[in-house]
Design a protein around this motif. Structure first.
Motif, PDB file in Angstrom:
ATOM      1  N   VAL A   1      -5.472  -8.103  -1.196  1.00 10.42           N
ATOM      2  CA  VAL A   1      -5.956  -6.807  -1.644  1.00 10.42           C
ATOM      3  C   VAL A   1      -6.565  -6.677  -2.702  1.00 10.42           C
ATOM      4  O   VAL A   1      -7.790  -5.979  -3.071  1.00 10.42           O
ATOM      5  CB  VAL A   1      -4.685  -5.712  -2.049  1.00 10.42           C
ATOM      6  CG1 VAL A   1      -5.003  -4.637  -2.492  1.00 10.42           C
ATOM      7  CG2 VAL A   1      -3.908  -5.619  -0.523  1.00 10.42           C
TER       8      VAL A   1
ATOM      9  N   ALA B   1     -15.301  -4.738  -2.507  1.00  6.59           N
ATOM     10  CA  ALA B   1     -15.672  -3.556  -2.516  1.00  6.59           C
ATOM     11  C   ALA B   1     -16.443  -2.962  -3.315  1.00  6.59           C
ATOM     12  O   ALA B   1     -17.520  -2.324  -3.324  1.00  6.59           O
ATOM     13  CB  ALA B   1     -14.308  -2.509  -1.901  1.00  6.59           C
ATOM     14  N   PHE B   2     -15.745  -3.209  -4.611  1.00  9.77           N
ATOM     15  CA  PHE B   2     -16.586  -2.703  -6.131  1.00  9.77           C
ATOM     16  C   PHE B   2     -17.941  -3.411  -5.991  1.00  9.77           C
ATOM     17  O   PHE B   2     -19.107  -2.836  -6.192  1.00  9.77           O
ATOM     18  CB  PHE B   2     -15.691  -3.140  -7.235  1.00  9.77           C
ATOM     19  CG  PHE B   2     -16.327  -2.499  -8.349  1.00  9.77           C
ATOM     20  CD1 PHE B   2     -16.140  -1.299  -8.866  1.00  9.77           C
ATOM     21  CD2 PHE B   2     -16.838  -3.757  -9.317  1.00  9.77           C
ATOM     22  CE1 PHE B   2     -16.873  -0.882  -9.892  1.00  9.77           C
ATOM     23  CE2 PHE B   2     -17.637  -3.034 -10.432  1.00  9.77           C
ATOM     24  CZ  PHE B   2     -17.187  -2.010 -10.655  1.00  9.77           C
TER      25      PHE B   2
ATOM     26  N   VAL C   1     -10.594  -5.293  -2.812  1.00  9.69           N
ATOM     27  CA  VAL C   1     -10.902  -4.129  -3.670  1.00  9.69           C
ATOM     28  C   VAL C   1     -12.090  -4.674  -4.586  1.00  9.69           C
ATOM     29  O   VAL C   1     -13.102  -4.155  -4.805  1.00  9.69           O
ATOM     30  CB  VAL C   1      -9.733  -3.745  -4.820  1.00  9.69           C
ATOM     31  CG1 VAL C   1     -10.137  -2.760  -5.903  1.00  9.69           C
ATOM     32  CG2 VAL C   1      -8.682  -3.129  -4.000  1.00  9.69           C
ATOM     33  N   SER C   2     -11.907  -5.855  -5.226  1.00  8.15           N
ATOM     34  CA  SER C   2     -13.338  -6.378  -5.857  1.00  8.15           C
ATOM     35  C   SER C   2     -14.423  -6.578  -5.061  1.00  8.15           C
ATOM     36  O   SER C   2     -15.509  -6.110  -5.625  1.00  8.15           O
ATOM     37  CB  SER C   2     -12.874  -7.695  -6.424  1.00  8.15           C
ATOM     38  OG  SER C   2     -11.696  -7.836  -7.151  1.00  8.15           O
TER      39      SER C   2
ATOM     40  N   LEU D   1      -1.591  -0.973  -9.154  1.00  7.16           N
ATOM     41  CA  LEU D   1      -2.973  -1.155  -8.597  1.00  7.16           C
ATOM     42  C   LEU D   1      -4.030  -0.229  -9.204  1.00  7.16           C
ATOM     43  O   LEU D   1      -4.759  -0.248  -9.691  1.00  7.16           O
ATOM     44  CB  LEU D   1      -2.837  -0.871  -7.002  1.00  7.16           C
ATOM     45  CG  LEU D   1      -4.144  -1.057  -6.417  1.00  7.16           C
ATOM     46  CD1 LEU D   1      -4.547  -2.693  -6.628  1.00  7.16           C
ATOM     47  CD2 LEU D   1      -4.041  -0.805  -4.957  1.00  7.16           C
TER      48      LEU D   1
ATOM     49  N   LEU E   1       0.891  -1.125  -0.051  1.00  7.61           N
ATOM     50  CA  LEU E   1      -0.098   0.012   0.103  1.00  7.61           C
ATOM     51  C   LEU E   1       0.904   1.251   0.085  1.00  7.61           C
ATOM     52  O   LEU E   1       0.130   2.210  -0.094  1.00  7.61           O
ATOM     53  CB  LEU E   1      -0.979   0.106   1.049  1.00  7.61           C
ATOM     54  CG  LEU E   1      -1.965  -1.107   1.252  1.00  7.61           C
ATOM     55  CD1 LEU E   1      -2.848  -1.210   2.279  1.00  7.61           C
ATOM     56  CD2 LEU E   1      -2.985  -1.039  -0.172  1.00  7.61           C
TER      57      LEU E   1
ATOM     58  N   LEU F   1      -7.062  -0.643 -12.017  1.00  4.28           N
ATOM     59  CA  LEU F   1      -8.340  -0.129 -11.530  1.00  4.28           C
ATOM     60  C   LEU F   1      -8.982   0.580 -12.692  1.00  4.28           C
ATOM     61  O   LEU F   1     -10.237   0.438 -13.118  1.00  4.28           O
ATOM     62  CB  LEU F   1      -8.344   0.824 -10.366  1.00  4.28           C
ATOM     63  CG  LEU F   1      -8.762   0.268  -9.002  1.00  4.28           C
ATOM     64  CD1 LEU F   1      -8.640   1.222  -7.850  1.00  4.28           C
ATOM     65  CD2 LEU F   1     -10.307   0.069  -9.013  1.00  4.28           C
TER      66      LEU F   1
ATOM     67  N   PHE G   1     -10.072  -6.814 -13.575  1.00  5.26           N
ATOM     68  CA  PHE G   1      -9.202  -6.241 -12.628  1.00  5.26           C
ATOM     69  C   PHE G   1      -8.031  -7.268 -12.186  1.00  5.26           C
ATOM     70  O   PHE G   1      -6.879  -6.775 -11.815  1.00  5.26           O
ATOM     71  CB  PHE G   1     -10.159  -5.818 -11.327  1.00  5.26           C
ATOM     72  CG  PHE G   1      -9.401  -5.185 -10.308  1.00  5.26           C
ATOM     73  CD1 PHE G   1      -8.627  -4.067 -10.335  1.00  5.26           C
ATOM     74  CD2 PHE G   1      -9.258  -5.688  -8.780  1.00  5.26           C
ATOM     75  CE1 PHE G   1      -7.915  -3.231  -9.652  1.00  5.26           C
ATOM     76  CE2 PHE G   1      -8.633  -5.189  -7.854  1.00  5.26           C
ATOM     77  CZ  PHE G   1      -7.811  -4.147  -8.038  1.00  5.26           C
TER      78      PHE G   1
END
Lengths: 292, 269
Positions: free
Chosen positions: A264, A271-272, A268-269, A71, A62, A75, A224
């Motif tokens: 991670v 959250a999407f 992220v996936s 990253l 991060l 996206l 992604f």
């Protein structure tokens, strides 16, 4: 006789039918995914995992500008590919659902069939069209034109490749939603004085948003995490997050860092998916699915 | 008004035609390349069958084909079995917690393949202490293919009339006998469809199989290796054979359903 009564209990029968598959997915998918969550908090030394708990892997993923660039690029790529797929898939799915008649099934299956031939072979085929010695560039050079740089080994070529791979999902999702859509509603809108565009934006689009949303998620997730497409179409500046992730499990053998990247990627996936899921209003949809 | 409608009709038809061209032209183009000697710029084409004969004597190819077939068959059988049972459970019984079960069946759709690959690699290697092999490749391909198989069976079974089963049960048939004598004879095309789709997905899968198998070749990993070291025309022949097999299989399934040789439950109307 009591035993017999038990066997016909619908709940028992339901469990006997549904549980084996559910347990299978739990053991062979959910547990492995949980295991990499654990490993992501360990560290690697000379190709071996050492169970010493730390947050170093996440700090690296991060904060390291290199990894953040990958990253971010993934996206942006996934967003662009999703948008392009929605824009192209809508008129196509609409046409098949509305005017396909008795050929609807064939027309939609024809868009989905190439998906089953596998991504490696599909990317191979596309490379023979877009690559530096692909048909497009060879044709241009043969007839004395400059080759189109953007088409070979670039992010544009990657994006075209990803749309090529995953647009079938978008078309099928929108098509299935439109199958349950009552086209009469558009006539009503017309009688009420709405122009076609207005009717589309206020009736067709919102009532089929669930199909579009499912399509968006189904395209976003593999895009992604793409590895094969950017590797063979993306060129030197085309590596995506998936490529740097697989690198940790190949040459460098940094399992713990790779696990953190996997987590991670998954978060992220997720959250999407949740974000898109929130936009779905079950009361305003023409879609009828499970449990009708 | 009428003009606008006609314009948008033709525009949409044009977009569909262009999509088919976009999807199929590369596939047909490499099929064409697989038969020519001058693959870089095949105009005028010099026809040859050399790439196919080279493919036929590649020992890697035979091993890869055999492994891919095994993975496809194993995954197809497991996924079709679980998917049929799961879809029947979900459609037939008025039980709560359906959503949770459906989530487990469909969840893998939302997990990227590379993630399934690396997590099963890590789990096998570091938790179970097992090296990846064909068996583990079948198991993790099944989690992925199951979601697709489940959707195929579900989409067909919604039209099935469960009163036929109730009738059989009223006359004393045990659940298993009822399944084999009443349910399966009408739903087998759906089960076959689920098998076929999972077979093809696993047969052609790259990311899941690759991390489970390491150096053991499958057709997609051979193709990937060839692609990595600069393309060789044998790959065109390989791709053409696989693509042809896939389309023939799909065509057969489609004809089976279309000719009415096969009917699922009650007719649609």
């Amino acid at each position: 006789m009591k035993n017999r009564g038990l066997r016909f209990d619908p709940r028992i029968q339901f469990a006997m039918l549904a549980l084996p598959g559910a347990a299978f997915v739990f053991v062979f998918l959910v547990l492995p995914l949980l295991s990499i969550v654990v490993f992501s908090f360990w560290r690697t030394e000379r190709y071996e995992l050492i169970p010493e708990w730390n947050l170093e892997n996440y700090r690296i993923v991060l904060t390291d500008p290199t990894y953040l660039t990958f990253l971010l690029r993934s996206l942006v790529m996934a967003t662009v590919v999703c948008l392009a797929s929605v824009v192209y898939a809508w008129p196509v799915a609409y046409f098949i659902a509305k005017h396909g008649g008795r050929y609807r099934l064939v027309l939609v299956l024809l868009t989905a069939a190439p998906f089953l031939t596998g991504i490696v072979l599909r990317v191979t085929a596309l490379q023979q069209i877009l690559g530096p010695i692909g048909l497009v560039n060879m044709a241009l050079m043969t007839f004395g034109f400059e080759p189109i740089e953007a088409l070979m080994y670039s992010n544009v070529a990657s994006a075209i490749g990803l749309v090529y791979l995953w647009i079938p999902f978008m078309i099928v999702a929108i098509y299935l939603s439109l199958l349950n859509f009552d086209f009469e509603l558009l006539e009503v809108a017309k009688v009420a004085g709405a122009r076609p565009w207005r009717a589309f934006l206020e009736v067709t689009w919102p009532l089929n948003w669930i199909g579009t949303a499912i399509g968006i998620v189904l395209v976003f997730v593999p895009t992604f995490a793409a590895t094969v497409t950017p590797r063979f179409l993306g060129g030197p500046n085309g590596s995506l997050f998936g490529n740097i992730l697989e690198h940790q499990f190949g040459a460098t053998g940094t399992w713990a860092l790779g696990s953190a990247m996997g987590v991670v990627l998954f978060l992220v996936s997720l959250a999407f998916i949740l974000l898109i899921g929130r936009t779905i209003d079950p009361k305003r949809t023409g879609f009828t699915g499970i449990g009708r | 008004m009428g003009d606008g409608r006609r314009t948008s009709f033709f525009l949409q038809a044009l977009l569909l035609a262009f999509l088919y061209l976009f999807l199929y032209f590369p596939i047909f183009y490499i099929a064409f390349l697989s038969f020519v000697e001058n693959t870089t710029w095949p105009f005028p084409p010099l026809y040859t069958l050399e790439w196919y004969s080279r493919l036929a004597i590649m020992s890697d190819f035979h091993e890869g084909l055999f492994n891919s077939l095994l993975i496809g068959l194993g995954t197809g059988a497991l996924a079709a079995l679980f998917a049929t049972a799961g879809a029947m459970a979900l459609l037939r019984y008025p039980v709560r917690r359906k959503a949770l079960v459906a989530l487990l069946y469909l969840g893998p759709l939302f997990v990227a393949e590379v993630l399934i690959g690396i997590s099963t690699l890590m789990f096998n290697r570091n938790v179970l202490g097992l090296p990846g092999n064909l068996f583990s490749a079948i198991l993790s391909n099944t989690t992925h293919a199951l979601a697709f198989a489940f959707l195929v069976v579900l989409s067909q079974l919604v039209r099935y009339d469960w009163r036929m089963d109730d009738a059989a049960m009223v006359f004393g048939a045990r659940p298993l006998r009822c399944f084999f004598e009443v349910t399966l004879p009408s739903i087998w095309p759906a089960v076959l469809g689920a098998f076929l789709v999972s077979f093809l997905l696993a047969f052609n899968n790259f990311e899941i199989s690759f991390y489970n198998l390491g150096a053991v070749p499958t057709l997609p990993t051979i193709a990937w290796g060839t692609l990595r070291h600069g393309i060789e025309p044998e790959l065109y022949a390989l791709a053409t054979l696989v693509n042809l097999a896939v389309f023939v299989a799909l065509l057969l399934l489609y004809l089976l359903i279309r000719t009415g040789l096969v009917r699922i439950g009650l007719p649609e109307d």
